[in-house]
Design an enzyme around this catalytic site. Structure first.
Site, PDB file in Angstrom:
ATOM      1  N   SER A 108       7.950   1.290 -14.383  1.00  0.00           N
ATOM      2  CA  SER A 108       7.248   0.893 -13.221  1.00  0.00           C
ATOM      3  C   SER A 108       8.024  -0.371 -12.456  1.00  0.00           C
ATOM      4  O   SER A 108       9.093  -0.097 -11.752  1.00  0.00           O
ATOM      5  CB  SER A 108       5.863   0.471 -13.563  1.00  0.00           C
ATOM      6  OG  SER A 108       4.838   0.328 -12.576  1.00  0.00           O
ATOM      7  N   LYS A 167      -1.883   5.429   0.495  1.00  0.00           N
ATOM      8  CA  LYS A 167      -1.163   4.459   0.997  1.00  0.00           C
ATOM      9  C   LYS A 167      -0.353   3.915  -0.002  1.00  0.00           C
ATOM     10  O   LYS A 167       0.747   3.413   0.473  1.00  0.00           O
ATOM     11  CB  LYS A 167      -2.229   3.606   1.557  1.00  0.00           C
ATOM     12  CG  LYS A 167      -2.667   3.814   2.867  1.00  0.00           C
ATOM     13  CD  LYS A 167      -4.034   2.975   3.276  1.00  0.00           C
ATOM     14  CE  LYS A 167      -3.544   1.533   3.206  1.00  0.00           C
ATOM     15  NZ  LYS A 167      -4.797   0.821   3.675  1.00  0.00           N
TER      16      LYS A 167
END
Length: 462
Positions: A108, A167
């Protein structure tokens, strides 16, 4: 004669000083090339970015030629990650992100930092990827995770692709692609890492040009970096690490403390302990301990909240909820104020941390539920007991004697002795009293009681 001795001494002293002043210029000290080594071990948060910023400033002040960020992280907060990346992009010297030791990962947020670094390196048996943004603290923990497409219609949008998740994912893809183009790394794979949560082992990452070097330790890494050209702020820099010395810059006490208290759950617990402590101190002045602990806990919570995205509407709701629960103790409303306070408290706790500004962080539901129930019991039961105790008659001290009934130990018309509350007192009366007569205490003047014959017809005290 004395003048000659003084003149010779002064001349000898000047020669010695001059000789000492010239000595350093004849043998200039050798300055080793410094390679600063930073360590990121665990989730990336505000404490991590604070540590990296301080460490890079220290390395720059000491004229470091290179910095190595040794990483083993499962990911972390978006804002902290972007702060670290901004520091790397603005660094006046090259920075190497090194996933190590063997078995470590740069998942991540770690993948983003790896891509932003001037040089990306990994140790064998490490991995990177899984860069899909996930709101860890949200209920269910699945926000941002892409679900499989419909088997009948592969082109159909995923069920979880609402506006917010789209988004987040599109922003992450664009950001990581930009870093890949800046450093000349594989820009195609990053989309899989974000959209599909793809991961790569060190050797695969090297083969796919995701990282630049695979090295088992720092010393081999420095050997492979020797002579490599990197772009630093638009200028080409050739690394010359001959004789370089690696110096570790570890987190100081401030960074370690910040790492603990900036956990949203810890900051929330500190805030509640502070509130409980101050309220107890206000209701029981002079107890000292609750007030002292409360102030310290509240200040630590405020220090943590300044680096966390606090929603002040949530904080206001928590305060209103506490106020309503306190009001229930003062003015019982058959539970209406208490239930309203619990509702406001829970809603405020849920929205206290703004997860839109900092995806991946939030308060645990178990912590919220525990403090909601604790607050209800604390304010409804504990403060209720305190208030009820204040309305009780005084049972000790001077005031406790007023109204007490005792027995005269002798006949007296003005001053004599009586037995009251298992003690013998000197008493004054305006009405003659007989031995064994019941008397009632009307007042106290120093150590002399003012008494009058009592109308109480009970048996005499023994």
């Amino acid at each position: 004669m004395l003048r000659n001795i003084v003149a010779i001494f002064m001349l000898w002293l000047l020669v010695g000083i001059a000789g000492g002043a010239e000595q350093p210029s004849e043998r200039p000290p050798t300055v080793s090339k410094m390679v600063a080594q930073l360590t990121i071990d665990g989730p990336i948060g505000p404490a991590t970015s604070d540590y990296v910023g301080r460490a890079l400033e220290q390395a720059q002040a000491r004229n470091a030629v290179l910095a190595i960020i040794r990483m083993d992280t499962p990911g972390g907060l978006d804002t902290a990650m972007r702060d670290i990346i901004r520091m790397i992009l603005a660094s006046p010297f090259p920075i190497v992100s090194y996933v190590a030791p063997s078995g470590a990962r740069a998942a991540s947020a770690g993948t983003y930092i790896l891509y932003a670094s001037h040089i990306a390196a990994m140790a064998p048996a490490t991995n990177l990827g899984a860069a899909t943004p996930v709101a860890i603290g949200a209920p269910g923990g699945n926000e941002g995770k892409p679900k499989p497409r419909d088997k009948d219609d592969p082109s159909a949008p995923r069920d979880s692709d609402d506006a917010m998740s789209k988004k987040m994912i599109n922003d992450a893809v664009a950001y990581l692609r930009g870093l890949a183009h800046l450093r000349g790394r594989n820009a195609e794979w990053v989309e899989k890492a974000v959209r599909e949560g793809a991961s790569l082992a060190a050797e695969e990452a090297l083969a796919m040009h995701v990282v630049d070097i695979v090295a088992p330790d720092v010393f081999v890494l420095l050997t492979k970096l020797q002579g490599r050209r990197v772009d630093v702020l638009g200028r080409a820099v050739t690394l010359d690490l001959t004789g370089a010395v690696v110096e570790a810059i570890d987190p100081d006490w401030r960074s370690r403390l910040l790492a603990v208290i900036t956990n949203p759950n810890v900051a929330y617990i500190l805030m509640m302990i502070g509130v409980y402590g101050l309220i107890l101190e206000f209701y029981n002045p002079g107890s000292i301990v609750p007030g002292t602990v409360g102030v310290i806990a509240l200040l630590l919570a405020m220090y943590a909240f300044q680096v966390l995205p606090v929603n002040y509407a949530g904080l206001a709701l928590i305060i209103v909820g506490i106020g309503l629960m306190v009001a229930e103790a003062f003015a019982p409303s058959f539970g209406v104020l208490g239930l309203g306070g619990i509702a406001a408290f829970i809603i405020g706790s849920v929205i206290l941390i703004d997860t839109d500004k900092m995806p991946g962080v939030g308060l645990s539901w178990s912590v919220i539920a525990a403090f909601a129930l604790t607050s209800l019991m604390f304010f409804g039961f504990a403060i209720g007991l305190i208030l009820r105790s204040r309305h009780k008659a005084v049972v000790t001290g001077r005031e406790e004697l007023i109204g007490a009934v005792g027995t005269a130990l002798e006949n007296f018309t003005e001053i004599g002795r009586i037995h009251v509350r298992s003690e013998i007192w000197t008493a004054r009366t305006e009405v003659p009293v007989h031995k064994g007569q019941r008397v009632s205490v009307k007042g106290l003047d120093g150590l002399i009681l003012s008494v009058a014959p009592s109308e109480d017809r009970k048996e005499l005290e023994p």
